[in-house]
Design a protein around this motif. Structure first.
Motif, PDB file in Angstrom:
ATOM      1  N   LEU A  52       0.836  -1.197   0.000  1.00  0.00           N
ATOM      2  CA  LEU A  52       0.000   0.000   0.000  1.00  0.00           C
ATOM      3  C   LEU A  52       0.874   1.251   0.000  1.00  0.00           C
ATOM      4  O   LEU A  52       0.607   2.206  -0.733  1.00  0.00           O
ATOM      5  N   TYR A  53       1.911   1.243   0.823  1.00  0.00           N
ATOM      6  CA  TYR A  53       2.847   2.373   0.863  1.00  0.00           C
ATOM      7  C   TYR A  53       3.465   2.603  -0.519  1.00  0.00           C
ATOM      8  O   TYR A  53       3.520   3.734  -0.993  1.00  0.00           O
ATOM      9  N   SER A  54       3.897   1.534  -1.170  1.00  0.00           N
ATOM     10  CA  SER A  54       4.512   1.654  -2.499  1.00  0.00           C
ATOM     11  C   SER A  54       3.524   2.185  -3.524  1.00  0.00           C
ATOM     12  O   SER A  54       3.869   3.037  -4.348  1.00  0.00           O
ATOM     13  N   LEU A  55       2.304   1.709  -3.470  1.00  0.00           N
ATOM     14  CA  LEU A  55       1.268   2.189  -4.389  1.00  0.00           C
ATOM     15  C   LEU A  55       0.993   3.678  -4.162  1.00  0.00           C
ATOM     16  O   LEU A  55       0.923   4.455  -5.119  1.00  0.00           O
ATOM     17  N   LEU A  56       0.860   4.079  -2.920  1.00  0.00           N
ATOM     18  CA  LEU A  56       0.618   5.492  -2.609  1.00  0.00           C
ATOM     19  C   LEU A  56       1.808   6.365  -3.015  1.00  0.00           C
ATOM     20  O   LEU A  56       1.627   7.486  -3.480  1.00  0.00           O
ATOM     21  N   TYR A  57       3.002   5.843  -2.845  1.00  0.00           N
ATOM     22  CA  TYR A  57       4.208   6.565  -3.250  1.00  0.00           C
ATOM     23  C   TYR A  57       4.194   6.825  -4.753  1.00  0.00           C
ATOM     24  O   TYR A  57       4.469   7.936  -5.212  1.00  0.00           O
ATOM     25  N   ILE A  58       3.826   5.825  -5.527  1.00  0.00           N
ATOM     26  CA  ILE A  58       3.754   5.977  -6.987  1.00  0.00           C
ATOM     27  C   ILE A  58       2.649   6.960  -7.364  1.00  0.00           C
ATOM     28  O   ILE A  58       2.831   7.804  -8.245  1.00  0.00           O
ATOM     29  N   VAL A  59       1.502   6.864  -6.692  1.00  0.00           N
ATOM     30  CA  VAL A  59       0.395   7.777  -6.977  1.00  0.00           C
ATOM     31  C   VAL A  59       0.794   9.217  -6.678  1.00  0.00           C
ATOM     32  O   VAL A  59       0.435  10.133  -7.413  1.00  0.00           O
ATOM     33  N   ILE A  60       1.547   9.441  -5.625  1.00  0.00           N
ATOM     34  CA  ILE A  60       1.994  10.790  -5.262  1.00  0.00           C
ATOM     35  C   ILE A  60       3.093  11.271  -6.209  1.00  0.00           C
ATOM     36  O   ILE A  60       3.101  12.422  -6.646  1.00  0.00           O
ATOM     37  N   ILE A  61       4.018  10.401  -6.539  1.00  0.00           N
ATOM     38  CA  ILE A  61       5.182  10.817  -7.331  1.00  0.00           C
ATOM     39  C   ILE A  61       4.809  11.118  -8.789  1.00  0.00           C
ATOM     40  O   ILE A  61       5.426  11.969  -9.421  1.00  0.00           O
ATOM     41  N   PHE A  62       3.787  10.465  -9.314  1.00  0.00           N
ATOM     42  CA  PHE A  62       3.445  10.624 -10.730  1.00  0.00           C
ATOM     43  C   PHE A  62       3.120  12.068 -11.114  1.00  0.00           C
ATOM     44  O   PHE A  62       3.742  12.619 -12.024  1.00  0.00           O
ATOM     45  N   PRO A  63       2.161  12.723 -10.456  1.00  0.00           N
ATOM     46  CA  PRO A  63       1.877  14.111 -10.876  1.00  0.00           C
ATOM     47  C   PRO A  63       3.021  15.071 -10.578  1.00  0.00           C
ATOM     48  O   PRO A  63       3.249  16.026 -11.328  1.00  0.00           O
ATOM     49  N   ILE A  64       3.746  14.811  -9.504  1.00  0.00           N
ATOM     50  CA  ILE A  64       4.898  15.668  -9.188  1.00  0.00           C
ATOM     51  C   ILE A  64       5.929  15.567 -10.292  1.00  0.00           C
ATOM     52  O   ILE A  64       6.480  16.571 -10.750  1.00  0.00           O
ATOM     53  N   TYR A  65       6.197  14.348 -10.748  1.00  0.00           N
ATOM     54  CA  TYR A  65       7.169  14.135 -11.820  1.00  0.00           C
ATOM     55  C   TYR A  65       6.742  14.860 -13.097  1.00  0.00           C
ATOM     56  O   TYR A  65       7.560  15.495 -13.762  1.00  0.00           O
ATOM     57  N   GLN A  66       5.461  14.763 -13.436  1.00  0.00           N
ATOM     58  CA  GLN A  66       4.970  15.391 -14.669  1.00  0.00           C
ATOM     59  C   GLN A  66       5.177  16.901 -14.634  1.00  0.00           C
ATOM     60  O   GLN A  66       5.623  17.505 -15.615  1.00  0.00           O
ATOM     61  N   LEU A  67       4.834  17.514 -13.520  1.00  0.00           N
ATOM     62  CA  LEU A  67       4.987  18.960 -13.389  1.00  0.00           C
ATOM     63  C   LEU A  67       6.456  19.377 -13.396  1.00  0.00           C
ATOM     64  O   LEU A  67       6.836  20.354 -14.046  1.00  0.00           O
ATOM     65  N   LEU A  68       7.263  18.630 -12.658  1.00  0.00           N
ATOM     66  CA  LEU A  68       8.688  18.962 -12.613  1.00  0.00           C
ATOM     67  C   LEU A  68       9.362  18.781 -13.966  1.00  0.00           C
ATOM     68  O   LEU A  68      10.245  19.569 -14.330  1.00  0.00           O
ATOM     69  N   LEU A  69       8.962  17.771 -14.709  1.00  0.00           N
ATOM     70  CA  LEU A  69       9.582  17.504 -16.008  1.00  0.00           C
ATOM     71  C   LEU A  69       9.424  18.700 -16.941  1.00  0.00           C
ATOM     72  O   LEU A  69      10.398  19.162 -17.545  1.00  0.00           O
ATOM     73  N   VAL A  70       8.226  19.227 -17.022  1.00  0.00           N
ATOM     74  CA  VAL A  70       7.989  20.379 -17.888  1.00  0.00           C
ATOM     75  C   VAL A  70       8.662  21.629 -17.306  1.00  0.00           C
ATOM     76  O   VAL A  70       9.282  22.409 -18.033  1.00  0.00           O
ATOM     77  N   GLY A  71       8.582  21.805 -15.992  1.00  0.00           N
ATOM     78  CA  GLY A  71       9.182  22.979 -15.348  1.00  0.00           C
ATOM     79  C   GLY A  71      10.691  23.015 -15.456  1.00  0.00           C
ATOM     80  O   GLY A  71      11.281  24.041 -15.826  1.00  0.00           O
ATOM     81  N   ILE A  72      11.334  21.912 -15.148  1.00  0.00           N
ATOM     82  CA  ILE A  72      12.799  21.861 -15.234  1.00  0.00           C
ATOM     83  C   ILE A  72      13.235  21.906 -16.692  1.00  0.00           C
ATOM     84  O   ILE A  72      14.237  22.537 -17.023  1.00  0.00           O
ATOM     85  N   GLY A  73      12.471  21.275 -17.566  1.00  0.00           N
ATOM     86  CA  GLY A  73      12.755  21.379 -19.003  1.00  0.00           C
ATOM     87  C   GLY A  73      12.710  22.822 -19.469  1.00  0.00           C
ATOM     88  O   GLY A  73      13.549  23.263 -20.261  1.00  0.00           O
ATOM     89  N   PHE A  74      11.736  23.582 -18.967  1.00  0.00           N
ATOM     90  CA  PHE A  74      11.646  25.009 -19.291  1.00  0.00           C
ATOM     91  C   PHE A  74      12.885  25.753 -18.805  1.00  0.00           C
ATOM     92  O   PHE A  74      13.459  26.575 -19.540  1.00  0.00           O
ATOM     93  N   LEU A  75      13.307  25.478 -17.576  1.00  0.00           N
ATOM     94  CA  LEU A  75      14.487  26.154 -17.022  1.00  0.00           C
ATOM     95  C   LEU A  75      15.753  25.875 -17.836  1.00  0.00           C
ATOM     96  O   LEU A  75      16.645  26.714 -17.900  1.00  0.00           O
ATOM     97  N   PHE A  76      15.807  24.704 -18.452  1.00  0.00           N
ATOM     98  CA  PHE A  76      16.968  24.333 -19.269  1.00  0.00           C
ATOM     99  C   PHE A  76      16.766  24.648 -20.749  1.00  0.00           C
ATOM    100  O   PHE A  76      17.547  24.225 -21.594  1.00  0.00           O
TER     101      PHE A  76
END
Length: 104
Positions: A52-76
């Motif tokens: 359950l912890y692993s599933l919740l970790y993936i659920v939390i990390i997914f949207p964070i990763y998506q936002l960071l990918l575009v944001g950090i890509g913009f910075l670079f």
């Protein structure tokens, strides 16, 4: 490498390096940010079953990763590449309505 550059319409080896760097920074950052969020929500390996912890970790990390990918890509300076990449990924996950929302 040439096939990768052609497939993603990448012009130089420097751009390839920057893109790989952005992926590395984004993955590490998303993992680091997700742990305090889980802790804040009271979710830990001690309080929840590891699956359950692993599933919740993936659920939390997914949207964070998506936002960071575009944001950090913009910075670079690679916003166009990562926005195109993000739209393809969302559509392949049947979440294309999210990309469509931002396209309007």
């Amino acid at each position: 490498m040439g096939n990768f550059k052609e497939r993603w319409n990448i012009k130089s080896n420097w751009q390839v390096f920057v893109i790989i760097l952005v992926f590395a920074i984004t993955g590490s950052s998303a993992a680091m940010i997700s742990k305090p969020i889980l802790h804040w929500l009271g979710i830990s390996k001690e309080t929840h079953h590891i699956l359950l912890y692993s599933l919740l970790y993936i659920v939390i990390i997914f949207p964070i990763y998506q936002l960071l990918l575009v944001g950090i890509g913009f910075l670079f300076g690679q916003f166009k590449f990562f926005w195109t990449f993000e739209k393809k990924m969302l559509r392949s996950l049947k979440l294309g309505f999210i990309a469509d929302f931002f396209e309007k």
